[in-house]
Design a protein around this motif. Sequence first.
Motif, PDB file in Angstrom:
ATOM      1  N   ARG A 296     115.707 -23.143  48.985  1.00 27.61           N
ATOM      2  CA  ARG A 296     116.533 -22.473  49.994  1.00 27.61           C
ATOM      3  C   ARG A 296     116.284 -23.051  51.384  1.00 27.61           C
ATOM      4  O   ARG A 296     115.250 -23.655  51.639  1.00 27.61           O
ATOM      5  N   GLN A 297     117.254 -22.849  52.252  1.00 27.29           N
ATOM      6  CA  GLN A 297     117.123 -23.333  53.613  1.00 27.29           C
ATOM      7  C   GLN A 297     116.090 -22.514  54.374  1.00 27.29           C
ATOM      8  O   GLN A 297     115.888 -21.333  54.099  1.00 27.29           O
ATOM      9  N   PHE A 298     115.421 -23.136  55.337  1.00 26.69           N
ATOM     10  CA  PHE A 298     114.392 -22.454  56.112  1.00 26.69           C
ATOM     11  C   PHE A 298     115.003 -21.371  56.996  1.00 26.69           C
ATOM     12  O   PHE A 298     116.128 -21.493  57.466  1.00 26.69           O
ATOM     13  N   VAL A 299     114.227 -20.317  57.228  1.00 30.22           N
ATOM     14  CA  VAL A 299     114.626 -19.283  58.188  1.00 30.22           C
ATOM     15  C   VAL A 299     114.112 -19.686  59.561  1.00 30.22           C
ATOM     16  O   VAL A 299     113.204 -20.508  59.691  1.00 30.22           O
ATOM     17  N   ASN A 300     114.703 -19.117  60.594  1.00 34.19           N
ATOM     18  CA  ASN A 300     114.205 -19.375  61.943  1.00 34.19           C
ATOM     19  C   ASN A 300     112.928 -18.585  62.179  1.00 34.19           C
ATOM     20  O   ASN A 300     112.564 -17.702  61.403  1.00 34.19           O
ATOM     21  N   GLN A 301     112.252 -18.891  63.248  1.00 34.56           N
ATOM     22  CA  GLN A 301     110.890 -18.419  63.439  1.00 34.56           C
ATOM     23  C   GLN A 301     110.790 -16.921  63.726  1.00 34.56           C
ATOM     24  O   GLN A 301     111.667 -16.324  64.335  1.00 34.56           O
ATOM     25  N   PHE A 302     109.696 -16.341  63.262  1.00 33.50           N
ATOM     26  CA  PHE A 302     109.282 -15.022  63.710  1.00 33.50           C
ATOM     27  C   PHE A 302     108.526 -15.224  65.026  1.00 33.50           C
ATOM     28  O   PHE A 302     107.842 -16.229  65.209  1.00 33.50           O
ATOM     29  N   ARG A 303     108.639 -14.287  65.929  1.00 26.23           N
ATOM     30  CA  ARG A 303     108.030 -14.441  67.251  1.00 26.23           C
ATOM     31  C   ARG A 303     107.782 -13.074  67.861  1.00 26.23           C
ATOM     32  O   ARG A 303     108.198 -12.039  67.316  1.00 26.23           O
ATOM     33  N   LEU A 304     107.106 -13.068  69.002  1.00 30.74           N
ATOM     34  CA  LEU A 304     106.952 -11.834  69.756  1.00 30.74           C
ATOM     35  C   LEU A 304     108.234 -11.569  70.531  1.00 30.74           C
ATOM     36  O   LEU A 304     108.908 -12.506  70.965  1.00 30.74           O
ATOM     37  N   PRO A 305     108.591 -10.298  70.737  1.00 36.35           N
ATOM     38  CA  PRO A 305     109.813 -10.010  71.497  1.00 36.35           C
ATOM     39  C   PRO A 305     109.631 -10.310  72.982  1.00 36.35           C
ATOM     40  O   PRO A 305     108.516 -10.254  73.504  1.00 36.35           O
ATOM     41  N   THR A 306     110.729 -10.652  73.643  1.00 32.61           N
ATOM     42  CA  THR A 306     110.672 -10.732  75.092  1.00 32.61           C
ATOM     43  C   THR A 306     110.588  -9.306  75.637  1.00 32.61           C
ATOM     44  O   THR A 306     110.857  -8.330  74.929  1.00 32.61           O
ATOM     45  N   GLU A 307     110.214  -9.195  76.887  1.00 30.40           N
ATOM     46  CA  GLU A 307     110.121  -7.874  77.501  1.00 30.40           C
ATOM     47  C   GLU A 307     111.469  -7.155  77.461  1.00 30.40           C
ATOM     48  O   GLU A 307     111.534  -5.948  77.196  1.00 30.40           O
ATOM     49  N   ALA A 308     112.548  -7.887  77.712  1.00 24.12           N
ATOM     50  CA  ALA A 308     113.881  -7.280  77.712  1.00 24.12           C
ATOM     51  C   ALA A 308     114.267  -6.812  76.314  1.00 24.12           C
ATOM     52  O   ALA A 308     114.837  -5.721  76.145  1.00 24.12           O
ATOM     53  N   GLU A 309     113.975  -7.632  75.296  1.00 22.17           N
ATOM     54  CA  GLU A 309     114.276  -7.235  73.923  1.00 22.17           C
ATOM     55  C   GLU A 309     113.507  -5.982  73.551  1.00 22.17           C
ATOM     56  O   GLU A 309     114.043  -5.074  72.900  1.00 22.17           O
ATOM     57  N   TRP A 310     112.246  -5.940  73.951  1.00 19.48           N
ATOM     58  CA  TRP A 310     111.439  -4.773  73.604  1.00 19.48           C
ATOM     59  C   TRP A 310     112.032  -3.509  74.226  1.00 19.48           C
ATOM     60  O   TRP A 310     112.187  -2.488  73.557  1.00 19.48           O
ATOM     61  N   GLU A 311     112.364  -3.576  75.511  1.00 21.16           N
ATOM     62  CA  GLU A 311     112.896  -2.382  76.182  1.00 21.16           C
ATOM     63  C   GLU A 311     114.238  -1.967  75.599  1.00 21.16           C
ATOM     64  O   GLU A 311     114.510  -0.780  75.412  1.00 21.16           O
ATOM     65  N   TYR A 312     115.082  -2.949  75.289  1.00 23.73           N
ATOM     66  CA  TYR A 312     116.387  -2.651  74.703  1.00 23.73           C
ATOM     67  C   TYR A 312     116.224  -1.943  73.363  1.00 23.73           C
ATOM     68  O   TYR A 312     116.900  -0.944  73.073  1.00 23.73           O
ATOM     69  N   ALA A 313     115.313  -2.453  72.519  1.00 24.61           N
ATOM     70  CA  ALA A 313     115.069  -1.836  71.212  1.00 24.61           C
ATOM     71  C   ALA A 313     114.462  -0.447  71.365  1.00 24.61           C
ATOM     72  O   ALA A 313     114.782   0.469  70.610  1.00 24.61           O
TER      73      ALA A 313
END
Length: 454
Positions: A296-313
């Motif tokens: 199967r094709q590779f998935v994109n990376q897992f990473r820490l959220p940006t501050e904006a992503e964290w607040e939005y979530a």
Amino acid sequence: MKKLLLSSIAFVFLLTSCGSKQKGELTGVQGKKWYPEKPYGMELIPRGSFIMGKSEEDQGKLLNAPTKTVTVRSFYMDDTEITNSEYRQFVEWVKDSIVRTKLAILADELGIGPEEGGIGDYAFKDADTTRASVYDKYMLDNYSGMGETGYEGRALSKDEDLVWNTSDYPDEYYTEIMDSIYLSEEESYNGQRTIDVKTLKYKYSWMDIEAAARASVKGNQSRKDFIRTEEVEIYPDTTVWIRDFSYSYNEPMHNDYFWHDAYSEYPVVGISWQQAKAFCNWRTKFKNDDNKSRGRQFVNQFRLPTEAEWEYAARGGIEGGTYPWGGPYVISDTGCFMANFKPQRGDYAADAALYTVEAKSYEPNDFNMYNMAGNVSEWTNSSYDPSAYDYVSTMNPNGGDQSNTRKVIRGGSWKDVAYFLQVSTRDYEYADSARSYIGFRTVQDYMGEEDSTQ
């Protein structure tokens, strides 16, 4: 001769034309079939805009979170903090890999192969030339001896299970390697020998894309100038339970919290920002190794959220909410606390928890995210700057200054007052620091999902 050559060219052209499925049309290059899937344990956070920052009174008078309307792209996020059980999987994988590497290197130095048994069962895969692929042979002939150890790139054999029971060790060479990863007898007590956690190091490389992109206009640097190599001790710092609190008895947490099954579903703590980044790299590798074995094709990376992503979530789609559940109160209409924190001026147990609670506790927010307020504060990928909101982009904002070792943490923890639980409150810790009240969760960029109609 010339006619024969022209005839051959015409014949090849004819074969190419007849065998083409494109029929002269622009159909694009057909790559591997993409199997989009929802990552295990994650929820989709749909793209959207929100007002980032302190829309309510800045009680801390920090003046570091002026309101700003921003937009973030869709992404997946862990619905809970990474648990002790999940992080232990990382630790066990690293331990397994280190032991197998040590065994393979010693077998190579001794010239022992799989056919001789014992430590030979753990020799590098290319040691058995009868089973080695053409690629393995080529790499062994052309790249052997390169790299820091001279063994980089050689595949480990995982056909044989590791033996941990001392009475079942296959030979003295195996015993020598296993002995090297344990603490010495002088450092052991009560007849128990434990793993020397300082040997558990995860080494990985990554490319600083942002630095490379900004430097590309100069044209005087090559790709290798932006490849960074990290080596991180990955075992959690369990001493944080003692060091974080002077004149306080917390030895049971130091002794049991990370490894005991009783705490398996509790959030991992004692993890530095660098260790959290290493975990993200490993999680990506772990998934893609499996995808590779399945074609199967590779998935994109897992990473820490940006501050904006964290607040939005954390806001869960609620505009202007003080807490993940909306707010502005921390007690529900039934009189129960809605998060794990330090209420009532220091009554830690008033919310039914003294320290942390299981990662899937209390009610999730409208994005199905658990404990975005309280339990443990969470690392983000963003660097802390009081004036960051003044200059970051309004599209996928991120203050990711590599030279700034102060990293943003969000959400508040079991030992914090309610102010730090607010979705807009900013705080920070240094990247190399580990605390008994800081954990993390990971994100992955959204790239589509399976068609349920097929």
